[in-house]
Design a protein around this motif. Structure first.
Motif, PDB file in Angstrom:
ATOM      1  N   PHE A 181       0.039 119.754 -47.207  1.00  0.00           N
ATOM      2  CA  PHE A 181       0.287 118.831 -46.342  1.00  0.00           C
ATOM      3  C   PHE A 181       0.521 118.966 -44.987  1.00  0.00           C
ATOM      4  O   PHE A 181       1.408 119.892 -44.816  1.00  0.00           O
ATOM      5  CB  PHE A 181       1.451 117.853 -46.900  1.00  0.00           C
ATOM      6  N   PRO A 236       2.102 117.741 -41.565  1.00  0.00           N
ATOM      7  CA  PRO A 236       2.935 116.924 -40.893  1.00  0.00           C
ATOM      8  C   PRO A 236       2.717 116.113 -39.708  1.00  0.00           C
ATOM      9  O   PRO A 236       2.941 114.757 -39.145  1.00  0.00           O
ATOM     10  CB  PRO A 236       4.453 117.458 -40.727  1.00  0.00           C
ATOM     11  N   ILE A 254       0.853 115.495 -50.697  1.00  0.00           N
ATOM     12  CA  ILE A 254       2.036 114.695 -50.520  1.00  0.00           C
ATOM     13  C   ILE A 254       3.264 114.823 -51.604  1.00  0.00           C
ATOM     14  O   ILE A 254       3.208 114.718 -52.901  1.00  0.00           O
ATOM     15  CB  ILE A 254       1.823 113.162 -50.633  1.00  0.00           C
ATOM     16  N   ALA A 257       7.707 114.025 -47.923  1.00  0.00           N
ATOM     17  CA  ALA A 257       6.447 113.456 -47.115  1.00  0.00           C
ATOM     18  C   ALA A 257       6.327 112.014 -47.374  1.00  0.00           C
ATOM     19  O   ALA A 257       5.962 111.273 -46.526  1.00  0.00           O
ATOM     20  CB  ALA A 257       5.254 114.238 -47.238  1.00  0.00           C
ATOM     21  N   GLN A 270       8.307 109.819 -45.306  1.00  0.00           N
ATOM     22  CA  GLN A 270       8.032 109.817 -44.037  1.00  0.00           C
ATOM     23  C   GLN A 270       6.926 109.026 -43.613  1.00  0.00           C
ATOM     24  O   GLN A 270       6.576 108.347 -42.685  1.00  0.00           O
ATOM     25  CB  GLN A 270       7.754 111.334 -43.372  1.00  0.00           C
TER      26      GLN A 270
END
Length: 213
Positions: free
Chosen positions: A146, A148, A172, A176, A179
């Protein structure tokens, strides 16, 4: 938040067992990546496997066409009553025409975007898109982790295409996912986070609790 287990991350020798674990789970769909090495160095499912999955589950199917030539797949997938079909923007010269062809299968039509592909050039399709899928990882030699920095791209997707479902897909984990929800994602594709765990069904429930309260 709607969750979609990605069958490409399951043990290919135990697909029926993977499907059975989620027979009664509240998932959005079984997500099938159709890969021909064009976008990632892997080959996944052919129509024989797709048919077997379709016959083995009551859940809808969503398809992510990671192929160089997606056009033959639209008609080929039509008998399996697809809920969603995503085609990569990078593979299309005429995206609007492809979205129309997808809708003719009865599926919701979506565009998928690699991490490096900007969203802005496709804003003219705002009224033609049912869904938009942002890849949050790419083949990186480290397990497709992932990234970010792509949370901002998901937020942009939610702004640029306000009437389309906002999906995120790629490496993910639970943090995450939280978010991405704040950024505007409504659907998450979950692969290794589920199938690398000891109990994928329990892990899915943990995601649901964390994301939906």
């Amino acid at each position: 938040m709607i969750l979609h287990p990605s069958l490409a991350s399951a043990d290919p020798l135990r697909l029926h067992q993977a499907l059975s674990q989620f027979d009664h789970a509240p998932i959005g769909s079984w997500h099938l990546d159709i890969e021909d090495t064009s976008f990632i160095s892997n080959i996944t499912f052919g129509l024989k496997t797709v048919r077997s999955v379709f016959e083995a589950t009551q859940h809808p199917l969503s398809f992510h066409l990671m192929v160089a030539n997606p056009w033959p797949w639209f008609r080929a997938l039509s008998p399996f009553t697809p809920g969603w079909i995503f085609v990569h923007a990078e593979a299309l010269a005429n995206p609007a025409e492809a979205l129309t062809a997808i809708r003719e299968t009865g599926a919701r039509a979506g565009l998928a975007f690699n991490p490096a592909t900007p969203l802005e050039p496709y804003c003219y399709l705002r009224d033609a898109l049912d869904a938009c899928l942002v890849m949050t990882s790419e083949p990186d030699g480290h397990g497709q982790c992932f990234n970010p920095t792509l949370i901002d791209k998901v937020a942009a997707c939610a702004r640029y295409f306000p009437d389309a479902e906002c999906w995120a897909d790629g490496g993910i984990a639970e943090t995450a996912g939280q978010q991405l929800k704040l950024a505007g994602a409504e659907h998450l594709v979950l692969g290794r986070a589920l199938f690398a765990s000891d109990n994928p069904a329990t892990t899915l429930e943990s995601f649901r609790s964390a994301l939906n309260g």
